[in-house]
Design a protein around this motif. Structure first.
Motif, PDB file in Angstrom:
ATOM      1  N   ALA A  32       0.778  -1.329  -0.096  1.00 28.63           N
ATOM      2  CA  ALA A  32       0.140  -0.008   0.044  1.00 28.63           C
ATOM      3  C   ALA A  32       0.854   1.227   0.097  1.00 28.63           C
ATOM      4  O   ALA A  32       0.369   2.442  -0.580  1.00 28.63           O
ATOM      5  N   ALA A  33       2.042   1.189   0.619  1.00 32.96           N
ATOM      6  CA  ALA A  33       3.090   2.335   0.644  1.00 32.96           C
ATOM      7  C   ALA A  33       3.267   2.594  -0.824  1.00 32.96           C
ATOM      8  O   ALA A  33       3.920   3.759  -1.127  1.00 32.96           O
ATOM      9  N   LEU A  34       3.306   1.947  -1.740  1.00 36.61           N
ATOM     10  CA  LEU A  34       3.450   2.232  -3.092  1.00 36.61           C
ATOM     11  C   LEU A  34       2.523   2.858  -3.893  1.00 36.61           C
ATOM     12  O   LEU A  34       2.779   3.388  -5.027  1.00 36.61           O
ATOM     13  N   GLY A  35       1.268   2.907  -3.337  1.00 35.36           N
ATOM     14  CA  GLY A  35       0.215   3.667  -4.014  1.00 35.36           C
ATOM     15  C   GLY A  35      -1.346   2.901  -3.693  1.00 35.36           C
ATOM     16  O   GLY A  35      -1.146   1.870  -2.969  1.00 35.36           O
ATOM     17  N   ASP A  36      -2.227   3.562  -4.244  1.00 33.69           N
ATOM     18  CA  ASP A  36      -3.447   2.999  -4.185  1.00 33.69           C
ATOM     19  C   ASP A  36      -3.965   1.794  -5.009  1.00 33.69           C
ATOM     20  O   ASP A  36      -4.753   1.200  -5.032  1.00 33.69           O
ATOM     21  N   ALA A  37      -3.103   1.752  -5.925  1.00 31.74           N
ATOM     22  CA  ALA A  37      -3.142   0.525  -7.019  1.00 31.74           C
ATOM     23  C   ALA A  37      -1.976   0.013  -7.195  1.00 31.74           C
ATOM     24  O   ALA A  37      -0.837   0.686  -7.402  1.00 31.74           O
ATOM     25  N   VAL A  38      -1.648  -1.460  -6.858  1.00 28.33           N
ATOM     26  CA  VAL A  38      -0.239  -1.696  -7.065  1.00 28.33           C
ATOM     27  C   VAL A  38      -0.231  -3.243  -7.930  1.00 28.33           C
ATOM     28  O   VAL A  38      -1.253  -4.009  -7.496  1.00 28.33           O
ATOM     29  N   LYS A  46      -0.098 -12.688 -11.599  1.00 28.94           N
ATOM     30  CA  LYS A  46      -0.080 -11.224 -11.337  1.00 28.94           C
ATOM     31  C   LYS A  46      -1.005 -10.915 -10.181  1.00 28.94           C
ATOM     32  O   LYS A  46      -2.251 -11.603 -10.287  1.00 28.94           O
ATOM     33  N   LEU A  47      -0.434 -10.320  -9.209  1.00 23.29           N
ATOM     34  CA  LEU A  47      -1.569  -9.858  -8.111  1.00 23.29           C
ATOM     35  C   LEU A  47      -1.552  -8.171  -8.033  1.00 23.29           C
ATOM     36  O   LEU A  47      -0.660  -7.500  -8.078  1.00 23.29           O
ATOM     37  N   TYR A  48      -2.977  -8.035  -8.164  1.00 23.72           N
ATOM     38  CA  TYR A  48      -3.394  -6.341  -8.075  1.00 23.72           C
ATOM     39  C   TYR A  48      -3.790  -6.321  -6.547  1.00 23.72           C
ATOM     40  O   TYR A  48      -4.975  -6.923  -6.021  1.00 23.72           O
ATOM     41  N   ILE A  49      -3.251  -5.358  -6.066  1.00 22.11           N
ATOM     42  CA  ILE A  49      -3.852  -4.883  -4.665  1.00 22.11           C
ATOM     43  C   ILE A  49      -4.464  -3.384  -4.772  1.00 22.11           C
ATOM     44  O   ILE A  49      -3.811  -2.257  -5.111  1.00 22.11           O
ATOM     45  N   PHE A  50      -5.601  -3.121  -4.342  1.00 24.40           N
ATOM     46  CA  PHE A  50      -6.521  -1.854  -4.581  1.00 24.40           C
ATOM     47  C   PHE A  50      -6.887  -1.389  -3.230  1.00 24.40           C
ATOM     48  O   PHE A  50      -7.303  -2.079  -2.531  1.00 24.40           O
ATOM     49  N   ASN A  51      -6.600  -0.100  -3.006  1.00 21.68           N
ATOM     50  CA  ASN A  51      -6.445   0.632  -1.776  1.00 21.68           C
ATOM     51  C   ASN A  51      -7.201   1.910  -1.916  1.00 21.68           C
ATOM     52  O   ASN A  51      -6.989   2.623  -1.103  1.00 21.68           O
ATOM     53  N   ARG A  52      -8.234   1.845  -2.604  1.00 21.04           N
ATOM     54  CA  ARG A  52      -9.123   3.122  -2.693  1.00 21.04           C
ATOM     55  C   ARG A  52     -10.734   2.583  -2.525  1.00 21.04           C
ATOM     56  O   ARG A  52     -10.981   1.621  -3.208  1.00 21.04           O
ATOM     57  N   HIS A 356      -8.814   0.809   5.993  1.00 17.46           N
ATOM     58  CA  HIS A 356      -9.187   1.233   7.291  1.00 17.46           C
ATOM     59  C   HIS A 356      -8.410   2.209   7.987  1.00 17.46           C
ATOM     60  O   HIS A 356      -8.605   2.867   8.910  1.00 17.46           O
ATOM     61  N   ARG A 357      -6.897   1.987   7.563  1.00 15.82           N
ATOM     62  CA  ARG A 357      -6.021   2.520   8.102  1.00 15.82           C
ATOM     63  C   ARG A 357      -5.315   3.710   7.046  1.00 15.82           C
ATOM     64  O   ARG A 357      -4.127   4.015   7.359  1.00 15.82           O
ATOM     65  N   ASN A 358      -5.779   4.014   5.912  1.00 15.70           N
ATOM     66  CA  ASN A 358      -5.403   4.714   5.121  1.00 15.70           C
ATOM     67  C   ASN A 358      -5.638   6.160   5.424  1.00 15.70           C
ATOM     68  O   ASN A 358      -6.706   6.868   5.815  1.00 15.70           O
ATOM     69  N   PRO A 359      -4.312   7.039   5.734  1.00 10.98           N
ATOM     70  CA  PRO A 359      -4.391   8.418   6.195  1.00 10.98           C
ATOM     71  C   PRO A 359      -5.181   9.327   5.391  1.00 10.98           C
ATOM     72  O   PRO A 359      -5.501  10.423   5.662  1.00 10.98           O
ATOM     73  N   ARG A 360      -5.349   8.981   4.089  1.00  7.81           N
ATOM     74  CA  ARG A 360      -6.112   9.928   3.194  1.00  7.81           C
ATOM     75  C   ARG A 360      -7.506   9.819   3.515  1.00  7.81           C
ATOM     76  O   ARG A 360      -8.360  10.666   3.193  1.00  7.81           O
ATOM     77  N   LEU A 361      -7.896   8.876   4.149  1.00  8.68           N
ATOM     78  CA  LEU A 361      -9.353   8.364   4.486  1.00  8.68           C
ATOM     79  C   LEU A 361      -9.757   8.709   5.965  1.00  8.68           C
ATOM     80  O   LEU A 361     -10.859   9.179   6.281  1.00  8.68           O
ATOM     81  N   TRP A 362      -8.782   8.535   6.806  1.00  7.79           N
ATOM     82  CA  TRP A 362      -8.971   8.531   8.219  1.00  7.79           C
ATOM     83  C   TRP A 362      -7.817   9.210   8.975  1.00  7.79           C
ATOM     84  O   TRP A 362      -6.557   9.115   8.720  1.00  7.79           O
ATOM     85  N   ALA A 385     -15.034   3.169   2.196  1.00  4.53           N
ATOM     86  CA  ALA A 385     -13.821   3.468   3.092  1.00  4.53           C
ATOM     87  C   ALA A 385     -13.876   2.509   4.279  1.00  4.53           C
ATOM     88  O   ALA A 385     -12.869   2.076   4.755  1.00  4.53           O
ATOM     89  N   TYR A 386     -15.110   1.896   4.607  1.00  2.00           N
ATOM     90  CA  TYR A 386     -15.224   1.023   5.920  1.00  2.00           C
ATOM     91  C   TYR A 386     -16.078  -0.123   5.152  1.00  2.00           C
ATOM     92  O   TYR A 386     -17.463   0.112   5.201  1.00  2.00           O
ATOM     93  N   ILE A 387     -15.446  -1.338   5.240  1.00  2.69           N
ATOM     94  CA  ILE A 387     -16.308  -2.548   4.855  1.00  2.69           C
ATOM     95  C   ILE A 387     -15.678  -3.604   5.534  1.00  2.69           C
ATOM     96  O   ILE A 387     -15.068  -4.576   5.041  1.00  2.69           O
ATOM     97  N   PRO A 388     -15.914  -3.667   6.996  1.00  2.08           N
ATOM     98  CA  PRO A 388     -15.495  -4.678   7.934  1.00  2.08           C
ATOM     99  C   PRO A 388     -16.357  -6.043   7.686  1.00  2.08           C
ATOM    100  O   PRO A 388     -15.837  -7.200   7.944  1.00  2.08           O
ATOM    101  N   PHE A 389     -17.487  -5.768   6.850  1.00  4.85           N
ATOM    102  CA  PHE A 389     -18.362  -7.043   6.456  1.00  4.85           C
ATOM    103  C   PHE A 389     -18.198  -7.506   4.919  1.00  4.85           C
ATOM    104  O   PHE A 389     -19.080  -8.329   4.547  1.00  4.85           O
ATOM    105  N   GLY A 390     -17.415  -6.980   4.268  1.00  2.64           N
ATOM    106  CA  GLY A 390     -17.305  -7.062   3.016  1.00  2.64           C
ATOM    107  C   GLY A 390     -18.320  -5.960   2.108  1.00  2.64           C
ATOM    108  O   GLY A 390     -18.724  -5.205   2.954  1.00  2.64           O
ATOM    109  N   ALA A 391     -18.688  -6.084   0.812  1.00  2.00           N
ATOM    110  CA  ALA A 391     -19.403  -5.388   0.414  1.00  2.00           C
ATOM    111  C   ALA A 391     -19.907  -5.864  -0.944  1.00  2.00           C
ATOM    112  O   ALA A 391     -19.538  -6.632  -1.289  1.00  2.00           O
TER     113      ALA A 391
END
Length: 449
Positions: A32-38, A46-52, A356-362, A385-391
């Motif tokens: 996540a430190a590399l960006g909101d899409a990695v 290939k593994l994509y990680i999305f953080n937005r 849930h720990r993204n400083p741009r959201l919290w 921004a908050y999805i503790p039970f999925g979505a």
């Protein structure tokens, strides 16, 4: 024109892969430190990680049919088969339709009473340890969640099934081993983890067979049932196929329900009680609210809307330690997420723990602050921004029951008891199928003043 998300330099890949095996949360933080899409390439994989939030919305809701269950859950199919957690497509839709009525509003009041009564039993059990040595509170709340599950969804008594929780731990350990090894360790090898897994699977199937036989016998005697187990049994009876396959399908769906129905709520309660012990001013406010709203009685359904501060506390605990810490998917076809190309058959991760720990959201995201869930604050944040039970369509079917359970039990325990963590114990998050607490939660018990 293809646009790939940024990825780590080749020199960083070994470290990321090592963390995937030994510290998955740190691996997700590094990515996540590399960006909101990695994008992380591992040979042909290939593994994509999305953080937005908008990226998560696309994957989980807007184009959810293109994203089937992924790593971790796929490996769990050795026990869960095509149960509700692991199935996709029409199989999943039929299963969801089968169990959904067990959560209908008409059952909620009965469920609330069962939760309150099981919560009172837990308080009495913990109170018996007053002035004595430490008790593993996580173990005890796991027993509570199994008791609630049995009464609310299975119309069965699970109090004597003390092998369920340790068996599920072995199953999750194996699923994580297969995930990080990408299935390269054959299941037939006579390794100790494999042997423990096979014993655990046999035990889970044994318990499932007993529960099905007992519930089926009572239904044959004319006992009506609108619980989830009765509905699963009825749906299996309408299906086609050889008896062995029907019995196997029943096992898979029931074992899935047993796992999903207790694990996430037990995790939430453990983290909530841990955080309250670390923040005495928040605990004092929970105790004041519980005594003001409940007095000495047990909670009922109407109290859920009165325990507003306790609800915020549970929500904030689930922000920091979401029970569903990662949502793994596999893209069925090539797609575009936020302008980035996602390859067909690529693994995609949405990680609530990181988002849930993204400083741009919290603001100050590592701080425990239940006031984040004041209505005005909630309205100011993106929905995803908050999805503790999925979505999306696969939003947890039992989320309302789980939330009620966590709020009621937190209020009852905090009203009556003081729980103190054993000196020197450090709570460590263990990312399995849910976000467990490694090594339990040893605490001493005293009666609250």
């Amino acid at each position: 024109m293809r646009t790939d998300p940024p990825g780590p330099p080749v020199s960083a890949l070994p470290g990321l892969l090592r963390k995937l095996a030994v510290d998955r949360l740190e691996m997700m933080k590094d990515a996540a430190a590399l960006g909101d899409a990695v994008r992380v390439s591992m040979g042909p994989k290939k593994l994509y990680i999305f953080n937005r939030p908008d990226y998560a919305k696309h994957v989980l809701a807007d184009n959810s049919d293109n994203y089937h269950k992924g790593i971790g859950l796929v490996q769990s199919r050795r026990v869960l088969g095509d149960g509700l957690l692991t199935s996709d497509g029409e199989v999943w839709r039929a299963q969801r339709q089968t169990v959904q009525p067990a959560f209908k509003p008409g059952r909620i009041n009965r469920q609330a009473n069962a939760v309150a009564e099981e919560g009172a039993k837990l308080v009495a059990l913990l109170r018996a340890h007053e002035g004595g040595g430490p008790v593993d509170v996580l173990h005890e709340v796991t027993g509570l969640t199994l008791g609630v599950l049995g009464r609310t969804l299975l119309d069965s008594d699970l109090s004597s099934q003390d092998t369920l929780a340790p068996s599920f731990e072995e199953v999750q350990d194996q699923a994580m081993l297969e995930m990080v090894s990408q299935g390269m360790v054959p299941g037939w090898l006579p390794l100790p983890p494999q042997a423990r897994f096979r014993r655990a699977r046999r035990e889970l199937y044994r318990v499932a067979d007993l529960l099905v036989a007992d519930r089926s016998a009572r239904m044959a005697d004319g006992e009506p049932g609108d619980d989830a187990l009765a509905r699963i049994i009825e749906a299996a009876g309408r299906g086609n196929g050889p008896p062995r396959r029907v019995r196997g399908k029943l096992r898979e769906e029931l074992v899935t329900l047993l796992l999903a129905g207790h694990e996430t709520t037990a995790s939430t309660l453990g983290w909530t009680l841990h955080l309250l012990e670390r923040h005495p001013e928040v605990r004092a406010a929970v105790r004041e609210e519980a005594r003001s709203v409940l007095g000495e009685r047990l909670p009922d359904l109407d109290d859920l809307h009165r325990l507003t501060w306790t609800t915020k506390v549970v929500q904030e605990a689930m922000r920091l330690y979401p029970p569903v810490w990662v949502l793994p998917r596999v893209a069925q076809r090539e797609d575009e997420v936020g302008g980035y190309t996602v390859s067909a058959r690529a693994d995609v991760l949405i990680c609530p723990y990181i988002m849930h720990r993204n400083p741009r959201l919290w603001e100050d995201p590592e701080r425990f602050d239940p006031e984040r869930f004041d209505p005005q604050a909630v309205a100011s944040r993106p929905r995803y921004a908050y999805i503790p039970f999925g979505a999306g369509p696969r939003f947890c079917v039992g989320s309302n029951l789980g939330m009620m359970e966590a709020v009621f039990v937190t209020a009852l325990i905090t009203r009556d008891l003081d729980l103190r963590t054993v000196p020197g114990h450090r709570a460590v998050a263990e990312p399995m199928l849910s976000l467990r607490m490694r090594g339990g939660l040893p605490m001493t018990v005293s009666v609250a003043g």
